[in-house]
Design a protein around this motif. Structure first.
Motif, PDB file in Angstrom:
ATOM      1  N   GLY A  12     -45.617 105.413 -86.505  1.00 33.00           N
ATOM      2  CA  GLY A  12     -45.766 106.831 -86.501  1.00 33.00           C
ATOM      3  C   GLY A  12     -46.290 107.480 -88.039  1.00 33.00           C
ATOM      4  N   VAL A  13     -46.338 108.732 -88.042  1.00 34.70           N
ATOM      5  CA  VAL A  13     -46.839 109.472 -89.087  1.00 34.70           C
ATOM      6  C   VAL A  13     -45.518 109.491 -89.963  1.00 34.70           C
ATOM      7  CG1 VAL A  13     -47.965 111.477 -90.128  1.00 34.70           C
ATOM      8  CG2 VAL A  13     -48.422 110.817 -87.468  1.00 34.70           C
ATOM      9  N   PHE A  14     -45.565 108.384 -90.888  1.00 34.01           N
ATOM     10  CA  PHE A  14     -44.149 108.355 -91.922  1.00 34.01           C
ATOM     11  C   PHE A  14     -44.677 108.589 -93.126  1.00 34.01           C
ATOM     12  CE2 PHE A  14     -42.892 105.038 -88.199  1.00 34.01           C
ATOM     13  CZ  PHE A  14     -42.199 106.282 -87.443  1.00 34.01           C
ATOM     14  N   ALA A  15     -43.550 109.137 -93.820  1.00 33.07           N
ATOM     15  CA  ALA A  15     -43.571 108.988 -95.412  1.00 33.07           C
ATOM     16  C   ALA A  15     -42.261 109.066 -95.982  1.00 33.07           C
ATOM     17  CB  ALA A  15     -44.517 110.349 -95.824  1.00 33.07           C
ATOM     18  N   PHE A  16     -42.186 108.343 -97.198  1.00 29.52           N
ATOM     19  CA  PHE A  16     -40.923 108.473 -98.001  1.00 29.52           C
ATOM     20  C   PHE A  16     -39.594 107.870 -97.261  1.00 29.52           C
ATOM     21  CE2 PHE A  16     -43.282 112.368 -99.378  1.00 29.52           C
ATOM     22  CZ  PHE A  16     -43.989 111.837-100.405  1.00 29.52           C
ATOM     23  N   PRO A  17     -39.830 106.631 -96.941  1.00 27.49           N
ATOM     24  CA  PRO A  17     -38.669 106.010 -96.221  1.00 27.49           C
ATOM     25  C   PRO A  17     -37.539 105.472 -97.451  1.00 27.49           C
ATOM     26  CG  PRO A  17     -40.344 104.113 -96.589  1.00 27.49           C
ATOM     27  CD  PRO A  17     -40.832 105.570 -97.024  1.00 27.49           C
ATOM     28  N   SER A  18     -35.999 105.525 -96.923  1.00 21.84           N
ATOM     29  CA  SER A  18     -35.036 105.144 -98.011  1.00 21.84           C
ATOM     30  C   SER A  18     -34.025 104.538 -97.109  1.00 21.84           C
ATOM     31  CB  SER A  18     -34.361 106.132 -98.929  1.00 21.84           C
ATOM     32  OG  SER A  18     -33.908 107.348 -97.916  1.00 21.84           O
ATOM     33  N   TRP A  19     -33.129 103.724 -97.325  1.00 21.44           N
ATOM     34  CA  TRP A  19     -32.195 103.104 -96.661  1.00 21.44           C
ATOM     35  C   TRP A  19     -30.989 104.087 -96.507  1.00 21.44           C
ATOM     36  CZ3 TRP A  19     -32.588  98.864 -94.187  1.00 21.44           C
ATOM     37  CH2 TRP A  19     -33.550  97.882 -94.339  1.00 21.44           C
ATOM     38  N   ALA A  20     -30.411 104.249 -95.356  1.00 18.39           N
ATOM     39  CA  ALA A  20     -29.307 105.039 -95.107  1.00 18.39           C
ATOM     40  C   ALA A  20     -28.124 104.216 -95.133  1.00 18.39           C
ATOM     41  CB  ALA A  20     -29.413 105.615 -93.832  1.00 18.39           C
ATOM     42  N   SER A  21     -28.250 102.809 -94.605  1.00 11.81           N
ATOM     43  CA  SER A  21     -27.256 102.100 -94.674  1.00 11.81           C
ATOM     44  C   SER A  21     -27.976 100.454 -94.691  1.00 11.81           C
ATOM     45  CB  SER A  21     -26.425 102.240 -93.292  1.00 11.81           C
ATOM     46  OG  SER A  21     -27.001 101.669 -92.079  1.00 11.81           O
ATOM     47  N   ASP A  22     -27.391  99.312 -94.512  1.00 13.52           N
ATOM     48  CA  ASP A  22     -27.690  98.203 -94.663  1.00 13.52           C
ATOM     49  C   ASP A  22     -28.732  98.104 -93.397  1.00 13.52           C
ATOM     50  OD1 ASP A  22     -27.020  97.508 -97.063  1.00 13.52           O
ATOM     51  OD2 ASP A  22     -25.421  96.169 -96.433  1.00 13.52           O
ATOM     52  N   SER A  23     -28.399  98.804 -92.493  1.00 12.86           N
ATOM     53  CA  SER A  23     -29.260  98.458 -91.105  1.00 12.86           C
ATOM     54  C   SER A  23     -29.953  99.776 -90.400  1.00 12.86           C
ATOM     55  CB  SER A  23     -28.099  98.071 -89.979  1.00 12.86           C
ATOM     56  OG  SER A  23     -27.056  99.049 -89.531  1.00 12.86           O
ATOM     57  N   GLN A  24     -30.076 100.711 -91.428  1.00 12.77           N
ATOM     58  CA  GLN A  24     -30.597 101.888 -90.882  1.00 12.77           C
ATOM     59  C   GLN A  24     -31.650 102.565 -91.857  1.00 12.77           C
ATOM     60  OE1 GLN A  24     -27.158 103.999 -89.469  1.00 12.77           O
ATOM     61  NE2 GLN A  24     -28.058 104.051 -87.599  1.00 12.77           N
ATOM     62  N   ILE A  25     -32.790 102.939 -91.655  1.00 15.67           N
ATOM     63  CA  ILE A  25     -33.847 103.599 -92.467  1.00 15.67           C
ATOM     64  C   ILE A  25     -33.973 104.794 -91.911  1.00 15.67           C
ATOM     65  CG2 ILE A  25     -36.001 103.579 -93.517  1.00 15.67           C
ATOM     66  CD1 ILE A  25     -36.120 100.507 -92.703  1.00 15.67           C
ATOM     67  N   ASN A  32     -44.732 116.328 -90.776  1.00 10.51           N
ATOM     68  CA  ASN A  32     -44.268 117.176 -91.960  1.00 10.51           C
ATOM     69  C   ASN A  32     -42.905 117.885 -91.989  1.00 10.51           C
ATOM     70  OD1 ASN A  32     -46.905 116.997 -93.101  1.00 10.51           O
ATOM     71  ND2 ASN A  32     -47.883 118.214 -91.816  1.00 10.51           N
ATOM     72  N   ALA A  33     -42.327 117.675 -90.810  1.00 13.44           N
ATOM     73  CA  ALA A  33     -41.179 118.590 -90.917  1.00 13.44           C
ATOM     74  C   ALA A  33     -39.745 118.003 -90.010  1.00 13.44           C
ATOM     75  CB  ALA A  33     -41.395 119.793 -89.977  1.00 13.44           C
ATOM     76  N   GLU A  34     -39.764 116.559 -89.948  1.00 13.37           N
ATOM     77  CA  GLU A  34     -39.077 115.874 -89.194  1.00 13.37           C
ATOM     78  C   GLU A  34     -38.559 114.785 -90.171  1.00 13.37           C
ATOM     79  OE1 GLU A  34     -40.665 116.813 -84.680  1.00 13.37           O
ATOM     80  OE2 GLU A  34     -40.113 114.724 -85.504  1.00 13.37           O
ATOM     81  N   LEU A  35     -37.106 114.637 -89.945  1.00 12.60           N
ATOM     82  CA  LEU A  35     -36.385 113.456 -90.346  1.00 12.60           C
ATOM     83  C   LEU A  35     -35.852 112.726 -89.237  1.00 12.60           C
ATOM     84  CD1 LEU A  35     -34.451 114.763 -93.755  1.00 12.60           C
ATOM     85  CD2 LEU A  35     -36.541 113.180 -93.707  1.00 12.60           C
ATOM     86  N   TRP A  36     -36.240 111.357 -89.401  1.00 18.77           N
ATOM     87  CA  TRP A  36     -35.661 110.444 -88.472  1.00 18.77           C
ATOM     88  C   TRP A  36     -34.922 109.030 -88.887  1.00 18.77           C
ATOM     89  CZ3 TRP A  36     -37.012 109.710 -82.994  1.00 18.77           C
ATOM     90  CH2 TRP A  36     -37.844 111.001 -82.521  1.00 18.77           C
ATOM     91  N   LEU A  37     -33.912 108.568 -88.151  1.00 14.97           N
ATOM     92  CA  LEU A  37     -33.305 107.760 -88.424  1.00 14.97           C
ATOM     93  C   LEU A  37     -33.762 106.535 -87.407  1.00 14.97           C
ATOM     94  CD1 LEU A  37     -30.758 106.715 -90.565  1.00 14.97           C
ATOM     95  CD2 LEU A  37     -29.492 106.973 -88.233  1.00 14.97           C
ATOM     96  N   TYR A  38     -34.033 105.289 -88.090  1.00 17.40           N
ATOM     97  CA  TYR A  38     -34.507 103.952 -87.549  1.00 17.40           C
ATOM     98  C   TYR A  38     -33.531 102.883 -87.498  1.00 17.40           C
ATOM     99  CZ  TYR A  38     -38.765 106.296 -86.007  1.00 17.40           C
ATOM    100  OH  TYR A  38     -39.834 107.209 -85.510  1.00 17.40           O
ATOM    101  N   SER A  39     -33.170 102.224 -86.475  1.00 18.10           N
ATOM    102  CA  SER A  39     -32.335 101.008 -86.614  1.00 18.10           C
ATOM    103  C   SER A  39     -33.522  99.644 -87.052  1.00 18.10           C
ATOM    104  CB  SER A  39     -31.709 100.716 -85.332  1.00 18.10           C
ATOM    105  OG  SER A  39     -31.099  99.328 -85.089  1.00 18.10           O
ATOM    106  N   VAL A  40     -33.013  98.937 -87.925  1.00 20.42           N
ATOM    107  CA  VAL A  40     -33.807  97.810 -88.209  1.00 20.42           C
ATOM    108  C   VAL A  40     -33.799  96.734 -87.160  1.00 20.42           C
ATOM    109  CG1 VAL A  40     -33.907  95.919 -89.806  1.00 20.42           C
ATOM    110  CG2 VAL A  40     -33.574  98.436 -90.719  1.00 20.42           C
ATOM    111  N   ALA A  41     -32.547  96.626 -86.490  1.00 20.58           N
ATOM    112  CA  ALA A  41     -32.521  95.715 -85.369  1.00 20.58           C
ATOM    113  C   ALA A  41     -33.480  95.721 -84.276  1.00 20.58           C
ATOM    114  CB  ALA A  41     -30.959  95.714 -85.056  1.00 20.58           C
ATOM    115  N   ASP A  42     -33.619  96.968 -83.918  1.00 20.09           N
ATOM    116  CA  ASP A  42     -34.357  96.972 -82.600  1.00 20.09           C
ATOM    117  C   ASP A  42     -35.381  98.104 -82.400  1.00 20.09           C
ATOM    118  OD1 ASP A  42     -32.777  99.314 -82.433  1.00 20.09           O
ATOM    119  OD2 ASP A  42     -31.745  98.592 -80.690  1.00 20.09           O
TER     120      ASP A  42
END
Length: 211
Positions: free
Chosen positions: A173-186, A192-202
């Motif tokens: 996607g059009v991503f920028a500035f990732p950081s860990w939210a937990s050991d399994s989520q980023i 330019n205006a959205e924050l998303w949470l992604y699962s590392v597992a799937d």
């Protein structure tokens, strides 16, 4: 007390006793309880510094090509790596490993680590993107990598496993500035205006904020 209109990127030490930030291009650290302020270094970019794991060390890049460590205990600076200013591409975006033994940074489109005990440097993975940022926890290093050579828009959200020396794509996607939210989520900025949470597992994602 920090001057909020001039402070960039404030970060607390892990135990909350010190607060660091950039004022203009000065790296400042304040003892929160004692209300004491110290100038650690000049000519530091606001994206190019981080706390060490043990609360007593600060890492930064100054003058565009010197990777440095400052000890709050001894009040001394140690130069860890000196890039050649004539080469044009200096180091960027320092990040410390969870155990405090390694410091990572990007130079010449390579994420590189330096062993803080021996001084040994190693190239780990290629990382070409305009919005460079890295976060390192027990699950690995999350970052974004350019898709099809476009360093400002489409990207892969990636996780690098230092023990296996492998990078795994999580999402595109059009991503920028990732950081860990937990050991399994980023958590990552999308568009330019959205924050998303992604699962590392799937690789499934959910929008946290945005239109």
């Amino acid at each position: 007390m920090i001057e909020s209109e001039r402070a960039w990127g404030p970060k607390y030490s892990a135990n909350g006793t010190h607060l660091g930030y950039i004022r203009d291009t000065d790296l400042i650290v304040e003892n929160v309880q004692a209300k004491e302020r110290k100038l650690l270094a000049k000519r530091v970019n606001r994206y190019n510094w981080c706390w060490g794991v043990g609360n007593s060390r600060v890492f930064y890049i100054r003058d565009g090509f010197l990777v440095c460590e400052f000890s709050l205990q001894s009040q001394t600076e140690r130069i860890l790596h000196s890039a050649s200013p004539e080469q044009g591409g200096g180091p960027l975006h320092v990040v410390c490993s969870p155990d405090g033994s390694l410091l990572g940074y990007c130079i010449d489109d390579w994420f590189t680590t330096i062993d803080l005990r021996t001084g040994e440097t190693r190239k780990r993975f290629k990382c070409g993107h305009y919005f460079l940022a890295f976060d390192w926890n027990a699950s690995g290093i999350c970052y974004v990598d350019a898709l099809d050579g476009d360093q400002r828009t489409n990207a892969r959200l990636m996780v690098f496993n230092p023990s296996r020396e492998t990078s795994t794509p999580i999402a595109e996607g059009v991503f920028a500035f990732p950081s860990w939210a937990s050991d399994s989520q980023i958590i990552v900025r999308k568009g330019n205006a959205e924050l998303w949470l992604y699962s590392v597992a799937d690789g499934t994602g959910s929008k946290l904020f945005g239109p």
